[in-house]
Design an enzyme around this catalytic site. Sequence first.
Site, PDB file in Angstrom:
ATOM      1  CE  LYS A 185       8.030  -4.433 -12.105  1.00 31.02           C
ATOM      2  NZ  LYS A 185       7.192  -3.228 -12.019  1.00 31.02           N
TER       3      LYS A 185
ATOM      4  CB  THR B 164      10.838  -3.154  -2.655  1.00 27.30           C
ATOM      5  OG1 THR B 164       9.471  -3.002  -2.275  1.00 27.30           O
ATOM      6  CG2 THR B 164      11.705  -3.254  -1.413  1.00 27.30           C
TER       7      THR B 164
ATOM      8  NE  ARG C 235       4.807   2.141 -12.708  1.00 26.65           N
ATOM      9  CZ  ARG C 235       4.227   0.955 -12.767  1.00 26.65           C
ATOM     10  NH1 ARG C 235       3.228   0.753 -13.601  1.00 26.65           N
ATOM     11  NH2 ARG C 235       4.633  -0.028 -11.997  1.00 26.65           N
TER      12      ARG C 235
ATOM     13  CE  LYS D 153       0.482  -3.714  -8.841  1.00 30.38           C
ATOM     14  NZ  LYS D 153       1.336  -2.727  -8.189  1.00 30.38           N
TER      15      LYS D 153
ATOM     16  CB  ALA E 207       1.470  -1.642 -16.809  1.00 31.57           C
TER      17      ALA E 207
ATOM     18  CG  PHE F 236       2.096  -5.579 -15.381  1.00 28.88           C
ATOM     19  CD1 PHE F 236       1.654  -5.825 -14.089  1.00 28.88           C
ATOM     20  CD2 PHE F 236       1.225  -4.964 -16.259  1.00 28.88           C
ATOM     21  CE1 PHE F 236       0.373  -5.473 -13.688  1.00 28.88           C
ATOM     22  CE2 PHE F 236      -0.060  -4.604 -15.866  1.00 28.88           C
ATOM     23  CZ  PHE F 236      -0.480  -4.867 -14.586  1.00 28.88           C
TER      24      PHE F 236
ATOM     25  CG  PHE G 144      10.984 -13.918   0.340  1.00 31.05           C
ATOM     26  CD1 PHE G 144       9.830 -13.527   1.003  1.00 31.05           C
ATOM     27  CD2 PHE G 144      11.242 -13.375  -0.916  1.00 31.05           C
ATOM     28  CE1 PHE G 144       8.942 -12.624   0.432  1.00 31.05           C
ATOM     29  CE2 PHE G 144      10.361 -12.475  -1.492  1.00 31.05           C
ATOM     30  CZ  PHE G 144       9.211 -12.101  -0.814  1.00 31.05           C
TER      31      PHE G 144
ATOM     32  CD1 TRP H  27       9.923  -5.246   2.088  1.00 28.15           C
ATOM     33  CD2 TRP H  27      10.769  -6.473   3.759  1.00 28.15           C
ATOM     34  NE1 TRP H  27       8.933  -5.387   3.032  1.00 28.15           N
ATOM     35  CE2 TRP H  27       9.427  -6.139   4.069  1.00 28.15           C
ATOM     36  CE3 TRP H  27      11.497  -7.244   4.671  1.00 28.15           C
ATOM     37  CZ2 TRP H  27       8.807  -6.553   5.255  1.00 28.15           C
ATOM     38  CZ3 TRP H  27      10.885  -7.651   5.841  1.00 28.15           C
ATOM     39  CH2 TRP H  27       9.555  -7.302   6.125  1.00 28.15           C
TER      40      TRP H  27
END
Length: 557
Positions: free
Chosen positions: A72, A74, A95, A106, A274, A302, A383, A411
Amino acid sequence: MAYLSDIEIAQAAKLQPIRAIAEKAGIDEKYVEEYGRYKAKIDYSILKESTRKDGKLVLVTAITPTPAGEGKTTTTIGLADGLNRIGKNTVVALREPSLGPVFGVKGGAAGGGYAQVVPMEEINLHFTGDFHAIGAANNLLAAMLDNHIYQGNALGIDPRRITWRRCVDMNDRQLRFVTDGLGGRVNGTPREDGFDITVASEIMAVFCLANSITDLKARLSRMVVGYTYEDKPVTAGDLNAVGAMTALLKDALKPNLVQTLEGTPALVHGGPFANIAHGCNSVIATKTAMKLGDYAITEAGFGADLGAEKFLDIKCREAGLCPSAVVVVATVRALKMHGGALKAELGSENLAALEKGLPNLLRHVKNIKEVYKLPCVVAVNRFPTDTDQEIELVIEKCKELGVNVVLSTVWADGGKGGVALAEEVVRLCEEKNEFTYSYELDGSIEEKIGAIVKKVYGGDGVAFTSAAQKQIKRLAELGYGKLPVCMAKTQYSFSDDPTKLGAPEGFTVTVKHVKVSAGAGFIVAQTGDIITMPGLPKLPAAEKIDVDEDGKIHGLF
């Protein structure tokens, strides 16, 4: 093919001096306070003094998260770079990362691959000291609270009913529950206590919803820290702590300016938990991004059932914001996990698992379009293992809801991989917008929780424990009944059961406890077991981080 790590990509980048980024964003140098060569704080007075028309606000959210990842942040960064590539004046608002996830499991929150904000090491570590200031303000209030009791307790605070906890910005399970004030009378009043991670402090939520210093002080003053023997709430204002707390926070309240790898201006500021808070960057940063750019791109924590719901029902309502479009990020890999595929099997084509998992994406999309009535696009973070047939299935199902699907390769390709998404976002921003909330404030606390569960989660209803019922009744008596609701729920499911993947139906959400975050201005409804002080995993990310003799950091993602 060997890929560079995120930190290797970031360290190889040639950054522009922060003054050049500020100039690109149209920020007069009188508002810029430099923190070294590549970071700066922007004085919040720019919001009062600028006459520039606000740009369009775009929210990036995602499907229900899985261990496969969604990308998200990225995508948010890559979209902003893509918009700048097609000639749109764009600013991104994100954030700040917490040190807990950075050293835990994470990871950081600076994006990934060729869609990052930089300097990533500094953003992911101490940055400009905002979180330290918030932690200091939190703990000053805790110290003043216990000192008040020690010095005679004129307010009649019941030590057994103190709700304010100390905090530290680190995953440290040992501090979740402690007994302090031991060692005799001169060392305080013995009582049960505990620590939260800094991002779970109500001061973080207050900080991120405040519009100004004046608003910050008013919100801090309203924060409830405990109750008297007569069951009356005690606030930070009652303890005369607000002035000193604001003195610690006044510089932190100024948003931080950095840049993406492609030189797009980025405001990185604040980061409330969150689960128990609204999970968005600060209102001041978002409004500043809108004041500086024709497009302001931001994200929420999230999946859309938590992050977007709180962004729209709490942040937008509090700040008077109206998004122009929403991007829902998904990966084929994550959708296959929602359909029952194992993580080790995600590299192989599995149309059956994908079809079974797709309802998760479709429910999120339907919520954005039909509950909140906002234009929406699905960004599939592609991907190399995704097959054409899998991509076509996602496109086909989303088309049935009247939503376009755009493939994103930010990415690997940076802004170039976000151009198609940028073009779709520009188109959506011109569509008719009838933004509405999922509930109105004049309903009861129970009705507002019920609206979220039924409209957004797709559940049948809500069950309240006897404790929650008593708490709701008391909060209504104290005048908090008309506040918005902030749901504290697992991020791994639409329901309150993390094992129910996809788009579960026929479930009831159980609300165990209800409390007020009076300074932030919302009611917190807790479902399941929400931990406000995470712990480290068996192999913490911290074990892989090192610094060479030149001061260069290695192993940070």
